[in-house]
Write an enzyme that holds these catalytic residues in place. Structure first.
Site, short mmCIF file in Angstrom:
data_model
loop_
_atom_site.label_atom_id
_atom_site.label_comp_id
_atom_site.label_asym_id
_atom_site.label_seq_id
_atom_site.Cartn_x
_atom_site.Cartn_y
_atom_site.Cartn_z
CE LYS A 79 -3.84 -0.27 -0.15
NZ LYS A 79 -4.73 -0.45 -1.34
CG HIS A 97 -4.30 2.15 -5.95
ND1 HIS A 97 -4.84 1.06 -6.60
CD2 HIS A 97 -4.01 1.72 -4.70
CE1 HIS A 97 -4.88 0.02 -5.77
NE2 HIS A 97 -4.38 0.38 -4.63
#
Length: 350
Positions: A79, A97
């Site tokens: 992450k 992302h």
């Protein structure tokens, strides 16, 4: 690429993130094949640090990649990175992302550009046909569907805590007498959709399986007639919304729980533009409609961490052979690098 590959697996800084990109058994496999692997200590990782030490990894303090990791090494994570350092000089591998216009993408890419580093985004780790080669999709779908059922039954408590699959299934299996729930899974034949269907089967919930054929000519009345909607479809181009805000007030609506596994909120790829922010472990559910006909949404962007051991082992088994290919100049990683450069150029051009 150099003959000797060095990898540095960092501690995850996000709260409630207990997953690891590499499980200890796969760390051992890499080391046996000549990879130099450094692993940071972690106060929250599901696998204890002594298992990595036993596999032959060098153990270092958590967060030390910033000051101790040589710039030429690959820093591996899952992450987001912490806000510091502002300039990123390493070659990072994680889910950034950052290539679909998500919130925060521009600032992240500029940090890499300013520091001379590279992001090899795990979202871009695909074959020539665009299929993901390492993903958490199955367990994201499983967790997302499980949470939807538990919430519909009034059994979901917050904050969420990580579990084993056995513990989660034990909670899912008992069905209230006379219960007759139905669910529709969109993207039912992908990894996430199959995981969602597995969880629904465990819960004894009937699932309608929809894929591209059903979404091209979407029967919105049929969708609204289900109790639960699980969205697990993945797309790289905008599609017509599966639900609109007007649908939420349709008097025929039976739908009461949406679990958005895809969680593309904030992106033009979002097929469920009926909510505007992700939910989280502290507050897993957002109410979209209240009173006599409630409708709630669950949209957590690290769902697989609900089952960190199972999710990590499955992902790691896919990832470790691909990491080995880093030293061979694999086309898989070249595609990731191309996507990074194109994203940086797009930010600069915008």
């Amino acid at each position: 690429m150099p003959d000797t590959l060095s990898l540095w697996m960092r501690h995850e800084t996000r709260p409630n993130e207990q997953r690891a990109a590499l499980a200890p058994e796969d760390a051992r496999r890499l080391i046996e094949r000549g990879v130099l692997l450094t692993v940071e200590e972690s106060t929250q990782r599901v696998f204890p640090i002594h298992e990595y030490a036993a596999a032959g990894c060098e153990i270092v303090p958590q967060g030390s990649w910033v000051s101790l990791c040589p710039a030429e090494e690959h820093v591996l994570g899952l992450k987001e990175l912490p806000d510091e350092p502002a300039l990123l000089r390493h070659r990072h591998i994680f889910f950034g992302h950052a290539y679909k216009g998500q919130a925060g993408a521009g600032p992240l890419l500029r940090r890499f550009e300013a520091g001379g580093g590279v992001l090899l985004d795990l979202e871009s780790l695909v074959d020539v046909d665009g299929h993901r080669l390492a993903a958490f999709g199955h367990w994201a779908g499983y967790a997302g569907a499980a949470l939807a059922v538990l919430h519909r039954r009034g059994l979901l408590t917050s904050p969420l805590v990580s579990l084993s699959q056995g513990a989660l299934d034990a909670t899912l299996r008992p069905s209230p007498a006379g219960e007759s729930l139905t669910a529709v899974v969109i993207g039912a034949y992908g990894r996430g959709g199959r995981g969602a269907c597995d969880a629904l089967r465990t819960a004894g919930v009937e699932a309608s399986r929809w894929n591209s054929a059903e979404t091209r000519a979407l029967d919105r009345d049929a969708l609204l007639a289900h109790d639960i909607l699980v969205n697990a479809i993945g797309t790289d181009h905008p599609v017509a919304p599966f639900l609109t805000r007007a649908d939420l007030d349709d008097p025929r609506r039976r739908l009461s729980v949406i679990s958005d596994v895809t969680c593309d909120v904030g992106s033009d790829l979002n097929a469920l533009p009926v909510y505007d922010r992700a939910t989280d472990w502290e507050h897993p559910v957002e109410q979209l409609r209240r009173h006599s006909r409630p409708l709630d949404v669950i949209a957590i962007d690290n769902l697989p961490s609900l089952l960190p051991a199972e999710a990590s082992r499955a992902f790691s088994a896919d990832l470790w052979p691909l990491l080995l290919a880093l030293r061979e100049g694999s086309p898989v990683w070249e595609r990731c690098l191309h996507d990074f450069r194109r994203a940086v150029a797009s930010v600069d051009g915008g």
